[in-house]
Enzyme design. Structure first.
Site, PDB file in Angstrom:
ATOM      1  N   GLU A   1       0.222  -0.614   0.064  1.00  0.00           N
ATOM      2  CA  GLU A   1       0.256  -0.415  -0.100  1.00  0.00           C
ATOM      3  C   GLU A   1       0.621   0.900  -0.104  1.00  0.00           C
ATOM      4  OE1 GLU A   1      -3.165  -0.665   3.072  1.00  0.00           O
ATOM      5  OE2 GLU A   1      -4.307  -1.749   2.179  1.00  0.00           O
TER       6      GLU A   1
ATOM      7  N   GLU B   1      -5.193  -8.695  -1.175  1.00  0.00           N
ATOM      8  CA  GLU B   1      -6.003  -8.265  -0.008  1.00  0.00           C
ATOM      9  C   GLU B   1      -7.141  -8.454   0.276  1.00  0.00           C
ATOM     10  OE1 GLU B   1      -3.730  -5.829   3.554  1.00  0.00           O
ATOM     11  OE2 GLU B   1      -2.503  -6.445   2.427  1.00  0.00           O
TER      12      GLU B   1
HETATM   13  C1  BG6 Z   1      -4.577  -3.088   4.831  1.00  0.00           C
HETATM   14  C2  BG6 Z   1      -3.509  -3.255   5.702  1.00  0.00           C
HETATM   15  O1  BG6 Z   1      -4.577  -1.545   4.627  1.00  0.00           O
HETATM   16  O2  BG6 Z   1      -5.338  -3.583   5.805  1.00  0.00           O
HETATM   17  C3  BG6 Z   1      -2.641  -5.172   6.589  1.00  0.00           C
HETATM   18  O3  BG6 Z   1      -2.386  -3.887   4.015  1.00  0.00           O
HETATM   19  C4  BG6 Z   1      -4.329  -4.489   7.639  1.00  0.00           C
HETATM   20  O4  BG6 Z   1      -1.581  -4.871   6.275  1.00  0.00           O
HETATM   21  C5  BG6 Z   1      -5.577  -4.856   6.784  1.00  0.00           C
HETATM   22  O5  BG6 Z   1      -3.920  -5.394   8.640  1.00  0.00           O
HETATM   23  C6  BG6 Z   1      -6.651  -4.845   7.529  1.00  0.00           C
HETATM   24  O6  BG6 Z   1      -6.461  -3.235   8.533  1.00  0.00           O
HETATM   25  P1  BG6 Z   1      -6.890  -3.386  10.062  1.00  0.00           P
HETATM   26  O7  BG6 Z   1      -6.736  -1.908  10.150  1.00  0.00           O
HETATM   27  O8  BG6 Z   1      -8.056  -3.974   9.942  1.00  0.00           O
HETATM   28  O9  BG6 Z   1      -5.801  -4.797  10.099  1.00  0.00           O
END
Ligand code: BG6
Length: 469
Positions: free
Chosen positions: A174, A368
């Site tokens: 990101e 993701e």
């Molecule tokens: C993404 C990141 O933005 O979101 C991850 O690359 C992160 O590292 C994921 O864990 C989910 O976000 P969160 O805050 O729910 O863990």
């Protein structure tokens, strides 16, 4: 069903994690301190250098010691790929050493070998939400040009060591995070509530050059390597059909697309050059930087997708805000939100996939996606996470439609296949996994792994190559 509407053969189903969110062992085997090690409240809160407060990242879910058992569970689900990051501080504890820490390399070699044993394709993020703290303290983070060479040396070390076993790489997780969480994204320290755009854009430029140099050296070491960028996608809708709202959405989208534009097309787009000029932001470049960017574009576009965003020019709409990944925003009246206020929008995944593919004509890798939610272990020991299954099913269906639209998507690694520490809030209450980890946000619990209902569901999705959802 026609072949065109099916997931392609060899589609990289799997899961994605980041070192600092699950490994623990933050001081073991020569590891140095990273920015995550001083961020006990997560990436959206200021760091605490005193390190007095309890920090869940220090323990993670102890993957450093349990990776064999955990990977065996991923293999049982039939994973074709596993995306993980390397902690820079395990390889170069202070970031500026010339010689790597062999113990760090050995750890990742063991992880890779374990994956290869099960025919799981390793997918490596070189830097995910952490950098050596010493680079912040001694150089001021990514605003220093010196970091380009340090990163290049780090990336070269990894490619040299692992290129025969690892084909897929991503340079920065990101990369647009530097705009929203400058300490995590760029090692930049500002007074609370202040942001210095000059430093942010300068840091982004250094990361672009560092990323392009990594692509260059990676391809020199092994031309077969696939080295991608990774952006947090932030698809933006106009609140209404008012032309001004549409324009606001286009403008908001550019704040994200700027990052993939530079990495995929190889140059600063005119809209950004104009923006920088109008705002007196003067990026210092070295001779040759623009050629480096131009000649070393990424092989594929990696992106995360959790939710969509809304732009509006109506002050009334601006009042109704909701939280979100890296960015709070205008509430979309058509969408439901997760318990953490992230607006759930499966169709947006199809839209953003089309948007990115239309724009770059390069393969996409959805690295993701997932639902952060509270899960409960029932008295009989089961975890019935139907909410997660519903979320993932709906998103995978839309991904399938995007493929039918003609988008080239090479894989899907859902976020946090095993529960891990959240990035934004540093808690374990918010879970993403198919595998439950018995540990709470205070670090209490047996650390036992429990298969949730979604475990067998995802296993079947993979076994049928996405035909049975
Ligand atoms: C993404 C990141 O933005 O979101 C991850 O690359 C992160 O590292 C994921 O864990 C989910 O976000 P969160 O805050 O729910 O863990």
């Amino acid at each position: 069903m026609s072949e065109i509407k099916k997931f392609p053969k060899g589609f990289l189903w799997g899961g994605a994690v980041a070192a600092n969110q699950l490994e623990g062992a933050y001081k073991e085997d020569g590891k140095g301190l990273s920015t995550a090690d001083v961020s006990p409240k997560g990436i959206m809160s200021p760091p605490d250098f005193s390190m007095k407060d309890f920090n869940l990242y220090h323990e993670g879910i102890d993957f450093y010691h349990t990776y064999k058992e955990d990977i065996a569970l991923f293999a049982e689900m039939g994973f074709k790929s596993f995306r993980f990051s390397i902690a820079w501080t395990r390889i170069f504890p202070n970031g500026d050493e010339q010689t790597p820490n062999e113990q760090g390399l050995e750890f990742y070699e063991k992880v890779i070998d374990e994956l290869v044993k099960y025919n799981i394709e390793p997918v490596i993020t070189i830097s995910h939400y952490e950098m050596p703290l010493a680079l912040v303290k001694n150089y001021g983070g990514w605003k220093s040009r010196k970091l380009v060479a340090f990163y290049e040396n780090y990336a070269k070390t990894l490619f040299t060591r692992f290129h025969k076993k690892v084909k897929y790489w991503m340079t920065f997780n990101e990369i647009n995070v530097v705009m929203h969480a400058p300490f995590t994204g760029g090692g930049l320290l500002f007074e609370e509530g202040e942001k210095n755009d000059q430093d942010i854009y300068q840091s982004a430029h250094h990361q672009f050059v560092a990323s392009a140099l990594a692509v260059k050296v990676g391809h020199e070491i092994n031309p077969d390597l696939q080295i991608g960028c990774m952006i947090a996608s932030m698809l933006t809708y106009p609140y209404s059909s008012k032309p001004e709202d549409m324009l606001a959405a286009v403008m908001q989208d550019r704040k994200t697309l700027f990052f993939s534009d530079v990495q995929a097309r190889g140059y600063y787009p005119s809209y950004m050059r104009n923006y920088l000029e109008e705002n007196d932001i003067n990026i210092v470049m070295e001779d040759g930087d623009l050629e480096i960017l131009q000649e070393n574009t990424v092989d594929y576009i990696g992106f995360s997708y959790y939710m969509s965003f809304v732009a509006s020019t109506d002050p009334e709409h601006l009042k109704a805000q909701t939280s979100g990944n890296l960015l709070a925003g205008v509430k979309n009246p058509h969408l439901k939100a997760s318990e953490w206020g992230w607006q759930i929008d499966p169709v947006g995944l199809r839209t953003v996939s089309n948007q990115l593919y239309d724009r770059y004509q390069k393969p996409l890798f959805i690295v993701e996606n997932g639902l952060g939610a509270v899960d409960k272990v029932e008295d009989d020991g089961s975890v019935n996470d139907d909410h997660r299954i519903d979320y993932l099913r709906a998103h995978i269906q839309e991904m399938k439609k995007a493929i039918a639209d003609g988008v080239d998507i090479i894989g899907y690694t859902s976020w946090g296949p095993i529960d891990l520490v959240s990035a934004s809030t540093a808690e374990l209450k918010k879970r993403y996994g198919y595998i439950y980890v018995d540990r709470d946000s205070k670090g209490q619990g047996s650390n036992k792994r429990i298969k949730k209902k979604s475990f067998n569901w995802y296993k079947n999705v993979i076994a049928t190559n996405g035909e049975e959802l």
